[in-house]
Design an enzyme around this catalytic site. Structure first.
Site, short mmCIF file in Angstrom:
data_model
loop_
_atom_site.label_atom_id
_atom_site.label_comp_id
_atom_site.label_asym_id
_atom_site.label_seq_id
_atom_site.Cartn_x
_atom_site.Cartn_y
_atom_site.Cartn_z
N TYR A 57 0.83 -1.21 0.00
CA TYR A 57 0.00 0.00 0.00
C TYR A 57 0.87 1.27 0.00
O TYR A 57 0.61 2.22 -0.74
CB TYR A 57 -0.88 -0.05 1.25
CG TYR A 57 -1.91 1.03 1.39
CD1 TYR A 57 -3.11 0.97 0.69
CD2 TYR A 57 -1.71 2.09 2.27
CE1 TYR A 57 -4.07 1.96 0.86
CE2 TYR A 57 -2.66 3.07 2.45
CZ TYR A 57 -3.85 3.01 1.74
OH TYR A 57 -4.80 3.99 1.92
N LYS A 73 0.88 4.00 -2.94
CA LYS A 73 0.51 5.39 -2.66
C LYS A 73 1.67 6.34 -2.94
O LYS A 73 1.44 7.49 -3.33
CB LYS A 73 0.02 5.52 -1.20
CG LYS A 73 -1.31 4.80 -0.92
CD LYS A 73 -2.43 5.27 -1.84
CE LYS A 73 -3.80 4.94 -1.32
NZ LYS A 73 -4.88 5.27 -2.28
N1 LIG Z 1 -9.95 5.90 5.21
C1 LIG Z 1 -8.73 6.39 5.41
O1 LIG Z 1 -8.35 6.77 6.53
C2 LIG Z 1 -7.76 6.50 4.27
C3 LIG Z 1 -6.47 6.94 4.55
C4 LIG Z 1 -5.58 7.12 3.49
C5 LIG Z 1 -5.99 6.85 2.20
N2 LIG Z 1 -7.25 6.39 1.97
C6 LIG Z 1 -7.62 6.11 0.58
O2 LIG Z 1 -8.88 6.70 0.32
C7 LIG Z 1 -9.57 5.92 -0.67
C8 LIG Z 1 -10.95 5.56 -0.17
O3 LIG Z 1 -10.79 4.81 1.03
P1 LIG Z 1 -12.00 4.44 2.00
O4 LIG Z 1 -11.46 4.54 3.37
O5 LIG Z 1 -13.22 5.19 1.63
O6 LIG Z 1 -12.16 2.88 1.65
P2 LIG Z 1 -13.44 1.93 1.62
O7 LIG Z 1 -12.90 0.55 1.71
O8 LIG Z 1 -14.45 2.37 2.60
O9 LIG Z 1 -14.03 2.18 0.14
C9 LIG Z 1 -13.32 1.80 -0.99
C10 LIG Z 1 -14.26 1.67 -2.15
O10 LIG Z 1 -13.51 1.24 -3.30
C11 LIG Z 1 -14.23 0.19 -3.95
N3 LIG Z 1 -13.30 -0.67 -4.69
C12 LIG Z 1 -12.40 -1.54 -4.18
N4 LIG Z 1 -11.76 -2.18 -5.17
C13 LIG Z 1 -12.27 -1.70 -6.35
C14 LIG Z 1 -12.01 -1.97 -7.71
N5 LIG Z 1 -11.10 -2.89 -8.10
N6 LIG Z 1 -12.72 -1.28 -8.64
C15 LIG Z 1 -13.65 -0.36 -8.26
N7 LIG Z 1 -13.94 -0.08 -6.98
C16 LIG Z 1 -13.26 -0.74 -6.03
C17 LIG Z 1 -14.94 -0.54 -2.82
O11 LIG Z 1 -16.01 -1.33 -3.31
C18 LIG Z 1 -15.36 0.61 -1.93
O12 LIG Z 1 -16.60 1.13 -2.32
C19 LIG Z 1 -8.67 4.72 -0.95
O13 LIG Z 1 -7.86 4.97 -2.08
C20 LIG Z 1 -7.81 4.65 0.28
O14 LIG Z 1 -6.58 3.98 0.05
C21 LIG Z 1 -8.14 6.20 2.97
#
Ligand SMILES: NC(=O)c1ccc[n+]([C@@H]2O[C@H](COP(=O)([O-])OP(=O)(O)OC[C@H]3O[C@@H](n4cnc5c(N)ncnc54)[C@H](O)[C@@H]3O)[C@@H](O)[C@H]2O)c1
Length: 252
Positions: free
Chosen positions: A157, A161
Site C-alpha cells: 500500500y 501510494k
Molecule cells: N480511510 C482512510 O483513513 C484513508 C487513509 C488514506 C488513504 N485512503 C484512501 O482513500 C480511498 C478511499 O478509502 P476508504 O477509506 O473510503 O475505503 P473503503 O474501503 O471504505 O471504500 C473503498 C471503495 O472502493 C471500492 N473498490 C475496491 N476495489 C475496487 C475496484 N477494483 N474497482 C472499483 N472499486 C473498487 C470498494 O467497493 C469501496 O466502495 C482509498 O484509495 C484509500 O486507500 C483512505
C-alpha cells in the site's frame, strides 16, 4: 442543484459506493456536478446514485473494476455517452492487503498495485483525450500518509501510494498546457477500510495519539478538499498533495 462550485461539470468518482468516495459523490452533487458513481460493488454505487437523484441531483451508477483496463474503458465510454465528456476524475477506489513484508504474498502485492496504481493510471488514460479536447480538466488522485512517510505491515500500500505521488506530479507537468489540473489528497477518515485500526485496541490508541486533532474524521470532512481541487478556485495549483488527516502528516 444547478448552482454550485461544480455546476454542470461531469465527474466520475471511483470507489464511490462507500466511505470517502461516497462522501465525495454526495458533496459533488450538492455542488451541482453530474456524477458517475463507479464501484466494483454495484449495489452500493446504486444506493449512492439513488440518494443523489432522490435529492434532485444527476447521477448514474456504473459497475467498474478499476484493475481492468477493459472495464475502465467501458465505464468511461458509458459515462461519456450518458452524462457527457468526463471533466473531473476522482481516482479514489482502493483496497488494503496487510501483511509484514516477510510474509507478503504475490497476490497481496499485486491486488494493491492493480487497484491503486494501475487503476488510477487506466482511469487517467481513459479521460485524458476528452479533457485535452475540451481544454479543461481536474484530476484528483488519492494517496495516503503511508505513501508519504511509510508504514508498518502494508509495504504494498505504501509503495502504491508513493507511486501515486509520482503519477500526480508527472501528469500535472504533462497536462498543464491543456489546462488540466492534477493534484492529490492524502486523507484519513472513519470508513470500512479503517475499521480495524479504529476499533482494535492494539492499533487504535497508537493511531489516535499520532493525530493532533485527536479524532477520526467523517468522510464528509474530507470531501471539501476534493470539491476545492475540482473547482475553478484551484486554477493556479497543480502537482500538489493536500493532507486532510487531522494534522498527522505535517512535513514531507
Ligand atoms: N480511510 C482512510 O483513513 C484513508 C487513509 C488514506 C488513504 N485512503 C484512501 O482513500 C480511498 C478511499 O478509502 P476508504 O477509506 O473510503 O475505503 P473503503 O474501503 O471504505 O471504500 C473503498 C471503495 O472502493 C471500492 N473498490 C475496491 N476495489 C475496487 C475496484 N477494483 N474497482 C472499483 N472499486 C473498487 C470498494 O467497493 C469501496 O466502495 C482509498 O484509495 C484509500 O486507500 C483512505
Amino acid at each position: 442543484m444547478s448552482t454550485g462550485r461544480l455546476s454542470g461539470r461531469v465527474a466520475v468518482v471511483t470507489g464511490g459506493g462507500q466511505g470517502i468516495g461516497r462522501g465525495i459523490a454526495l458533496r459533488y452533487a450538492e455542488e451541482g456536478a453530474k456524477i458517475a458513481v463507479a464501484d466494483i460493488n454495484i449495489d452500493n454505487a446504486k444506493a449512492v446514485s439513488d440518494e443523489i437523484t432522490a435529492a434532485g441531483g444527476t447521477a448514474i451508477a456504473v459497475v467498474n473494476d478499476v484493475a481492468s483496463r477493459q472495464s475502465v474503458n467501458d465505464a468511461a465510454q458509458r459515462i461519456a455517452s450518458e452524462l457527457g465528456p468526463i471533466e473531473i476524475l476522482v481516482a479514489n477506489a482502493g483496497v488494503t492487503r496487510p501483511a509484514m513484508l516477510w510474509k507478503m504474498t504475490d497476490q497481496q502485492w499485486s491486488d494493491v498495485m492493480d487497484t491503486h496504481l494501475n487503476g488510477s493510471f487506466y482511469w487517467l488514460q481513459a479521460v485524458v483525450d476528452g479533457m485535452r479536447a475540451g481544454k479543461w480538466g481536474r484530476v484528483i488522485f488519492t494517496t495516503s500518509a503511508a505513501g508519504i512517510q511509510g508504514t508498518i505491515g502494508q509495504i504494498n500500500y505504501s509503495v502504491a501510494k508513493s507511486g501515486l505521488l509520482g503519477m500526480t506530479r508527472s501528469a500535472a507537468r504533462e497536462l498543464a498546457g491543456d489546462n488540466i489540473i492534477v493534484n492529490a489528497v492524502a486523507p484519513a477518515a472513519a470508513t470500512p477500510m479503517t475499521e480495524k485500526i479504529r476499533t482494535e485496541e492494539r492499533f487504535s490508541t497508537k493511531y489516535l495519539a499520532e493525530i493532533p486533532l485527536h479524532r477520526w474524521a467523517e468522510p464528509d470532512e474530507i470531501a471539501g478538499a476534493y470539491v476545492f481541487l475540482a473547482s475553478e478556485e484551484v486554477s493556479y495549483m497543480t502537482g500538489q498533495v493536500l493532507s486532510v488527516d487531522g494534522g498527522r502528516v505535517m512535513m514531507r
